[in-house]
Design a protein around this motif. Structure first.
Motif, PDB file in Angstrom:
ATOM      1  N   TYR A 263      45.987  37.754  42.641  1.00 14.23           N
ATOM      2  CA  TYR A 263      44.553  38.030  42.699  1.00 14.23           C
ATOM      3  C   TYR A 263      44.184  38.589  44.070  1.00 14.23           C
ATOM      4  O   TYR A 263      43.456  39.579  44.171  1.00 14.23           O
ATOM      5  CB  TYR A 263      43.750  36.764  42.421  1.00 14.23           C
ATOM      6  N   MET A 264      44.696  37.949  45.120  1.00 14.59           N
ATOM      7  CA  MET A 264      44.337  38.381  46.476  1.00 14.59           C
ATOM      8  C   MET A 264      44.912  39.754  46.808  1.00 14.59           C
ATOM      9  O   MET A 264      44.208  40.627  47.314  1.00 14.59           O
ATOM     10  CB  MET A 264      44.779  37.337  47.497  1.00 14.59           C
TER      11      MET A 264
ATOM     12  N   GLN B  27      42.568  42.861  46.986  1.00 12.75           N
ATOM     13  CA  GLN B  27      43.267  43.495  48.108  1.00 12.75           C
ATOM     14  C   GLN B  27      42.925  42.854  49.459  1.00 12.75           C
ATOM     15  O   GLN B  27      42.533  43.531  50.412  1.00 12.75           O
ATOM     16  CB  GLN B  27      42.961  44.994  48.123  1.00 12.75           C
ATOM     17  N   ILE B  28      43.086  41.564  49.497  1.00 14.35           N
ATOM     18  CA  ILE B  28      42.944  40.833  50.760  1.00 14.35           C
ATOM     19  C   ILE B  28      44.332  40.422  51.230  1.00 14.35           C
ATOM     20  O   ILE B  28      45.092  39.803  50.484  1.00 14.35           O
ATOM     21  CB  ILE B  28      42.046  39.595  50.582  1.00 14.35           C
TER      22      ILE B  28
ATOM     23  N   PRO C 154      42.896  33.642  57.966  1.00 18.27           N
ATOM     24  CA  PRO C 154      42.014  33.327  56.848  1.00 18.27           C
ATOM     25  C   PRO C 154      40.949  34.397  56.650  1.00 18.27           C
ATOM     26  O   PRO C 154      40.593  35.107  57.583  1.00 18.27           O
ATOM     27  CB  PRO C 154      41.357  32.011  57.277  1.00 18.27           C
ATOM     28  N   THR C 155      40.465  34.499  55.435  1.00 18.60           N
ATOM     29  CA  THR C 155      39.326  35.356  55.107  1.00 18.60           C
ATOM     30  C   THR C 155      38.293  34.498  54.384  1.00 18.60           C
ATOM     31  O   THR C 155      38.651  33.572  53.646  1.00 18.60           O
ATOM     32  CB  THR C 155      39.760  36.535  54.218  1.00 18.60           C
ATOM     33  N   HIS C 156      37.021  34.805  54.610  1.00 23.63           N
ATOM     34  CA  HIS C 156      35.936  34.066  53.962  1.00 23.63           C
ATOM     35  C   HIS C 156      35.025  35.040  53.226  1.00 23.63           C
ATOM     36  O   HIS C 156      34.792  36.163  53.689  1.00 23.63           O
ATOM     37  CB  HIS C 156      35.106  33.297  54.987  1.00 23.63           C
TER      38      HIS C 156
END
Length: 271
Positions: free
Chosen positions: A222-223, A228-229, A233-235
């Motif tokens: 999914y990411m 496309q992450i 960390p990403t929020h």
């Protein structure tokens, strides 16, 4: 989201340039947090500047090379050309962050423009997500709870993207735990973390490390493929219609933007 640069600033910020200072007709003085020559002296100097100072995820006022206000979208597009440095400015009477496009000289270390492009691509991708409905999401956490457009309808959703061996992810967890506790009585705000690791790995980790978010395993496809992450960390903050309203860079920015979203909801509910 892309039009938060108010027109009033366009009237105020008719800037002139002299000796590394920028002054408008209202006597607001802007000065670089660091002279461009110092930033670009070496790659290490550039990297220290970027790591310590540059926050392109935040709400900022963007200026072109002629000190004219432009949209954040146009500013990021210019950075993607590899021809400019985002030079952060300090204002003597305004707390809003300012960034100015500073034209790069061809004589600088070649790693600097390429790194600017690589880093800006990350910010630009997240910025372009804002205003869009989070695609194809159906998350099942370790306790079997489902988070999708239906179950999250009418709720603010705070997403965290991480993995067990991400040092920066683990470092911010105590602060994220505090955030969850702060809003523990709000049933309309949910905190969900998407992890790259599988369920067994996460259960072992969580038996020794407290994390108050709901934890969803096996989210690499999914990411990486769907949204496309690939930086952690990403929020991401979703509004009550599952639209991306903001993509904070760190927990400090997350705290601030979540509070703004809650305040905005209160204002909207009055009408």
């Amino acid at each position: 989201m892309k039009s938060f640069f108010c027109s009033i600033f366009s009237l105020l910020l008719l800037l002139g340039c002299a000796n590394n200072h920028y002054t408008n007709r209202k006597n607001i003085v802007f000065q670089p947090v660091e002279p461009a020559a110092n930033i670009l002296y070496s790659f290490n100097d550039f990297w220290n500047y970027w790591s310590d100072t540059v926050r392109l995820s935040e709400r900022f006022i963007a200026l072109d090379t002629n000190n004219i206000i432009i949209t954040k979208e146009k500013f990021l597009t210019k950075l993607l050309s590899g021809k400019y440095l985002p030079l952060r400015l300090q204002a003597n009477n305004n707390d809003s962050p300012y960034y100015k496009l500073y034209k790069l000289d061809t004589s600088i270390n070649k790693d600097i423009p390429s790194t600017i492009v690589d880093l800006t691509m990350v910010y630009n991708h997240l910025f372009q997500m804002q205003g869009q409905v989070l695609p194809d999401f159906h998350f099942v956490d370790l306790n079997g709870e489902i988070y999708d457009a239906e179950t999250c309808k009418g709720k603010i959703v705070v997403l965290n993207f991480w993995f067990i061996h991400c040092a920066s992810c683990l470092q911010e967890m105590p602060q994220l735990n505090k955030l969850v506790l702060k809003y523990k009585d709000r049933k309309d705000i949910v905190f969900v973390s998407l992890a790259l690791d599988n369920a067994a790995q996460l259960k072992s980790f969580l038996s020794k490390n407290k994390f108050n978010y709901a934890v969803v395993p096996d989210m690499s496809k999914y990411m990486y493929d769907i949204i496309q992450i690939n930086t952690f960390p990403t929020h991401i903050i979703l509004d009550r219609n599952s639209r991306v309203v903001y993509t904070p860079e760190d927990y400090q920015e997350l705290f601030l933007e979540l509070k703004k979203q809650i305040t905005l909801d209160k204002e909207i509910s009055r009408y």
